[in-house]
Design an enzyme around this catalytic site. Structure first.
Site, mmCIF file in Angstrom:
data_model
loop_
_atom_site.group_PDB
_atom_site.id
_atom_site.type_symbol
_atom_site.label_atom_id
_atom_site.label_comp_id
_atom_site.label_asym_id
_atom_site.label_seq_id
_atom_site.Cartn_x
_atom_site.Cartn_y
_atom_site.Cartn_z
ATOM 1 N N SER A 140 -2.889 -37.091 -17.339
ATOM 2 C CA SER A 140 -4.237 -36.535 -17.210
ATOM 3 C C SER A 140 -4.256 -35.470 -16.132
ATOM 4 O O SER A 140 -3.450 -35.507 -15.185
ATOM 5 C CB SER A 140 -5.226 -37.657 -16.844
ATOM 6 N N TYR A 153 -8.011 -44.196 -11.017
ATOM 7 C CA TYR A 153 -7.435 -43.487 -12.161
ATOM 8 C C TYR A 153 -6.578 -42.312 -11.696
ATOM 9 O O TYR A 153 -5.439 -42.143 -12.159
ATOM 10 C CB TYR A 153 -8.576 -43.008 -13.060
#
Length: 250
Positions: A140, A153
């Site tokens: 990501s 995250y």
């Protein structure tokens, strides 16, 4: 577009979103697909939809013994594993670092970071024993950009990028093709959770701003071919216009 007849693919987080789309794509291209996810009902339903070329295995990827057992089931059913796709990820609970729940924060890191390790640890020795294989991990932009409310995250994805670099350094000479895909923002349940949170600029995006999950699925199929060899040890970006053109998406 691609031919994976006779290839065996293990996909984590395969019950929905990118994982489910990837399972359908690889099955369409002739592969056997092993679907790992926590929801037994969801992977069973998807396996039933795909047919005899699919095996659904309920599995919590944060627990190594469950991943190991799932890999054993995959090998017993279809034979040696050719491709591992580390797709499973979690973002909830979105919270600020200093007010987050320690157990929930740690569990999210376990899914996003330790889950990738567990997949690699369980699969790669089998791959090397059979001459090699491809490991793809969904990363990501959060690995390099800090986002409010996403400390767990962002931290995990940064660790995942380094883990894949280590895999390439340690096992690239043994036939292991290690690559990562940064899919951009994709129209999945995770994006609905982000929008509902109202936290950070990503939550302001509309559904029309996101890629459909079939796009990263096609990108990962391409990454399993030798055309992507130049990206070994690195990150393929879904937002790259050249990649989109190669896949016929523009």
């Amino acid at each position: 577009m691609f031919d994976f007849k006779g290839k065996n693919v293990v996909i984590t987080g395969a019950s929905r979103g990118i994982g489910a789309a990837t399972a359908r794509k690889f099955a369409q291209y002739g592969a056997n697909v092993v679907l790992l996810a926590r929801s037994e009902a969801a992977v069973a339903e998807l396996a039933g939809e795909i047919g005899p070329a699919a095996l659904g295995v309920p599995c919590d990827i944060s627990r190594y013994w469950e991943v190991s057992k799932a890999v054993e089931a995959a090998i017993q059913t279809f034979g040696p594993i050719d491709i591992l796709i580390n797709n499973a990820g979690a973002l909830e609970p979105i919270s600020h670092l200093t007010s987050s729940d320690p157990d929930a924060w740690g569990h999210t890191v376990d899914i996003n970071l330790k889950g990738v390790y567990n997949g690699i640890r369980a699969v790669v020795p089998h791959m090397e024993a059979n001459g090699g294989g491809t490991v793809i991990t969904v990363t990501s932009g959060a690995a390099t950009t800090p986002y409010e409310g996403w400390s767990h995250y962002c931290t995990a994805k940064a660790g995942v990028d380094m883990m894949m670099s280590c895999l390439h350094a340690e096992n690239g000479g043994n036939g292991i093709r290690a690559l990562s895909l940064s899919p951009g923002t994709v129209a999945t349940q995770m994006q609905r959770e982000i929008k509902a949170s109202g936290v950070n600029p990503v939550s302001t995006l509309e559904v029309s701003d996101h890629f459909p999950p079939e796009w990263p699925a096609m990108a990962m199929a391409w990454m399993c071919t030798h055309e992507a060899d130049a990206h070994r040890g690195g990150i393929v970006k879904m937002r790259d216009p050249a990649l989109q053109k190669r896949l016929g998406l523009v």
